[in-house]
Write a protein that holds these residues in place. Sequence first.
Motif, mmCIF file in Angstrom:
data_model
loop_
_atom_site.group_PDB
_atom_site.id
_atom_site.type_symbol
_atom_site.label_atom_id
_atom_site.label_comp_id
_atom_site.label_asym_id
_atom_site.label_seq_id
_atom_site.Cartn_x
_atom_site.Cartn_y
_atom_site.Cartn_z
ATOM 1 N N TYR A 106 0.802 -1.183 0.051
ATOM 2 C CA TYR A 106 0.032 0.090 0.179
ATOM 3 C C TYR A 106 1.036 1.224 -0.006
ATOM 4 C CZ TYR A 106 -3.404 3.541 1.689
ATOM 5 O OH TYR A 106 -4.140 4.673 1.663
ATOM 6 N N SER A 107 0.398 2.374 -0.605
ATOM 7 C CA SER A 107 1.157 3.511 -0.552
ATOM 8 C C SER A 107 0.315 4.810 -0.748
ATOM 9 C CB SER A 107 2.355 3.513 -1.681
ATOM 10 O OG SER A 107 1.917 3.878 -2.928
ATOM 11 N N ILE A 108 0.615 5.809 -0.320
ATOM 12 C CA ILE A 108 -0.200 7.071 -0.540
ATOM 13 C C ILE A 108 0.686 8.179 -0.255
ATOM 14 C CG2 ILE A 108 -0.881 7.333 1.809
ATOM 15 C CD1 ILE A 108 -3.704 8.259 0.636
ATOM 16 N N ALA A 109 0.409 9.389 -1.055
ATOM 17 C CA ALA A 109 1.201 10.532 -0.762
ATOM 18 C C ALA A 109 0.564 11.889 -0.434
ATOM 19 C CB ALA A 109 1.997 10.990 -2.134
ATOM 20 N N SER A 110 1.217 12.716 0.198
ATOM 21 C CA SER A 110 0.638 14.010 0.904
ATOM 22 C C SER A 110 0.243 15.004 -0.208
ATOM 23 C CB SER A 110 1.442 14.640 2.144
ATOM 24 O OG SER A 110 2.557 15.026 1.734
ATOM 25 N N ARG A 174 6.452 16.046 -1.603
ATOM 26 C CA ARG A 174 5.270 15.378 -1.193
ATOM 27 C C ARG A 174 5.957 14.239 -0.256
ATOM 28 N NH1 ARG A 174 0.437 14.444 -4.312
ATOM 29 N NH2 ARG A 174 0.277 16.038 -6.278
ATOM 30 N N LEU A 175 5.131 13.881 0.983
ATOM 31 C CA LEU A 175 5.937 12.926 1.841
ATOM 32 C C LEU A 175 4.966 11.550 1.233
ATOM 33 C CD1 LEU A 175 6.881 12.046 4.661
ATOM 34 C CD2 LEU A 175 4.816 12.418 5.666
ATOM 35 N N VAL A 176 5.667 10.482 0.761
ATOM 36 C CA VAL A 176 4.964 9.159 0.553
ATOM 37 C C VAL A 176 5.141 8.430 1.596
ATOM 38 C CG1 VAL A 176 5.227 7.291 -1.064
ATOM 39 C CG2 VAL A 176 5.724 9.859 -2.019
ATOM 40 N N LEU A 177 4.009 7.623 1.948
ATOM 41 C CA LEU A 177 3.875 6.569 3.011
ATOM 42 C C LEU A 177 3.447 5.291 2.316
ATOM 43 C CD1 LEU A 177 1.676 8.722 5.576
ATOM 44 C CD2 LEU A 177 4.188 8.451 5.453
ATOM 45 N N SER A 178 4.648 4.431 2.783
ATOM 46 C CA SER A 178 4.193 3.077 2.274
ATOM 47 C C SER A 178 4.249 2.114 3.239
ATOM 48 C CB SER A 178 5.203 2.608 1.162
ATOM 49 O OG SER A 178 5.518 3.710 0.030
ATOM 50 N N SER A 179 3.593 0.859 2.907
ATOM 51 C CA SER A 179 3.582 -0.260 3.950
ATOM 52 C C SER A 179 4.862 -0.885 3.463
ATOM 53 C CB SER A 179 2.459 -1.231 3.814
ATOM 54 O OG SER A 179 2.406 -1.544 2.569
ATOM 55 N N SER A 180 5.590 -1.504 4.962
ATOM 56 C CA SER A 180 6.693 -2.096 4.900
ATOM 57 C C SER A 180 6.651 -3.481 4.049
ATOM 58 C CB SER A 180 7.395 -2.147 6.103
ATOM 59 O OG SER A 180 7.715 -1.186 7.078
ATOM 60 N N ASP A 181 5.559 -3.930 4.156
ATOM 61 C CA ASP A 181 5.222 -5.394 3.680
ATOM 62 C C ASP A 181 4.325 -5.256 2.678
ATOM 63 O OD1 ASP A 181 7.336 -6.603 5.184
ATOM 64 O OD2 ASP A 181 6.070 -6.734 6.897
ATOM 65 N N GLY A 195 -1.777 18.521 14.720
ATOM 66 C CA GLY A 195 -0.924 19.663 14.312
ATOM 67 C C GLY A 195 -0.061 20.006 13.316
ATOM 68 N N LEU A 196 1.377 20.105 13.369
ATOM 69 C CA LEU A 196 2.089 20.216 12.058
ATOM 70 C C LEU A 196 1.427 21.336 11.194
ATOM 71 C CD1 LEU A 196 2.263 16.555 11.185
ATOM 72 C CD2 LEU A 196 3.899 17.785 12.402
ATOM 73 N N GLY A 197 1.022 22.470 12.045
ATOM 74 C CA GLY A 197 0.478 23.702 11.374
ATOM 75 C C GLY A 197 -0.741 23.245 10.297
ATOM 76 N N GLY A 198 -1.385 22.275 10.456
ATOM 77 C CA GLY A 198 -2.397 22.052 9.448
ATOM 78 C C GLY A 198 -2.043 21.940 8.057
ATOM 79 N N GLN A 199 -0.547 21.702 7.773
ATOM 80 C CA GLN A 199 -0.282 21.841 6.399
ATOM 81 C C GLN A 199 -0.231 20.547 5.655
ATOM 82 O OE1 GLN A 199 3.032 24.570 5.351
ATOM 83 N NE2 GLN A 199 2.942 25.325 7.600
ATOM 84 N N LEU A 200 -0.180 19.395 6.351
ATOM 85 C CA LEU A 200 -0.242 18.177 5.795
ATOM 86 C C LEU A 200 -1.574 17.533 5.668
ATOM 87 C CD1 LEU A 200 2.816 16.294 7.432
ATOM 88 C CD2 LEU A 200 2.554 17.248 5.057
ATOM 89 N N SER A 201 -1.781 16.998 4.587
ATOM 90 C CA SER A 201 -3.187 16.355 4.054
ATOM 91 C C SER A 201 -2.702 15.217 2.953
ATOM 92 C CB SER A 201 -3.939 17.080 3.556
ATOM 93 O OG SER A 201 -3.714 17.879 2.570
ATOM 94 N N LEU A 202 -3.495 14.071 3.019
ATOM 95 C CA LEU A 202 -3.263 13.172 1.945
ATOM 96 C C LEU A 202 -3.981 13.546 0.673
ATOM 97 C CD1 LEU A 202 -3.719 9.856 4.235
ATOM 98 C CD2 LEU A 202 -1.690 10.945 3.500
#
Length: 449
Positions: A106-110, A174-181, A195-202
Amino acid sequence: MASISSLGIGSGLDLNSLLDQLESAERQQLTPIVQQQKSYLAKISAFGRLENALASFQEAAAKLADAESFQAVKADISGESLAVSADEQAVVGSYDIEVTQMARRYSIASAGLADKTELLGAGSIDFTLGNGESFSVSMDTKDSSLEGIRDAINGADAGVTASIVNDGSGQPYRLVLSSSDTGTEAAITAVNFTGLGGQLSLDAATEVQARNAELTVNGIAIESRGNRVEGAIQGVVLNIDDTGSATLDISRDSEAVQKNVETFVSAYNALQKTLSELTGYNAEAGSAGMLLGNATVRGVETQLRNLMGEAVDGAGFSTLSDLGISLQPDGTLEVDEEALDDALANRLGDLAGFFAGAVDDSEGFASRVDAALTSLLGEGGALENATGGLESSVDGLEERYERTEARIEETIARYRSQFTQLDSLIAQMNSTSSYLTQQFEALSVQLDQ
């Protein structure tokens, strides 16, 4: 031992040369000791050669004594959709395999940010995985850049990996999040930013769903979280490379068994060659092997001959000759390839019983050979005792050499002392003779007047 250079000056005799000749004659006593030492050391080296040949033969016998070596299988796969590996637990047979889907992560980017080093402010990210597990990663303000968030997620090592991509737009990072397996159980099912200034979203448009691998084996549907599939076929690991069809054939690896048998015969013949070189006699050259007539070696040869001729009870084959392996007049073994091939193709179980032992726990031929060689080569065995005795003799000769050399030095020292006294005495006599001659000459002159 060095001579005194002034020796002989008083007498005019070449006492230094005489002393050197006497020392050389005395040191001849050391020659037979050195020769005997060399003889013992040569025999120790010869026993080392024999030990190496016996160890190689034992190693070959040990392979045939292992019943599992006869259970080896080979896997032949047609098609390019997967690769396979099989162990001795694999069952002989044929399998039709159809891979309809590969496993993926699985993967998704911000959404993009303009600066990957900009501090976003303190906050946290909460993750939930497909297997029900969850974890949270917290960041202080000083570590709240996109790079800091990436490093914090990767440092948690909790089933999610993060990376940064640049898409080349006005806000490229972009921050890309992936499952390790791979697989649905490892998928990221929920991500919450706090938090994080409300600047991050998927960015939902970048989502790549996790999938399990799907395949059939002889029509049986199988699902796997990864592209490495274990347990679908007993003793076989499937490594999926692509979708498609393949046929897997599992058969006994008779070639591996044949190689082990041939190695056994070659190792025995090499051992016989070594024994022949160490115990033979060349009448034309008048030279003999270093261990000719040695009682220990004769015992080894006798034991080997007896072992090669012994029969095995409880197996389909009784002797080596039943397999087409015959003992030649020169002591070597010769293989009848046709007979061995027939045994490998049609009577592999009997072959295993003969070498490794039958099902009733009776001792196999190779097991018997292995045990006998262990006794010969082990601690307290015939070879260790033989070389130990020779090493003790070498040590005794070394002590004898040192005692003889000390005695020679004492003798030469005594000769030197005696020569020194002789030199002094002759010098005194020459001096007295010269004095008397002068006196007589003076008296003669007085009488002539």
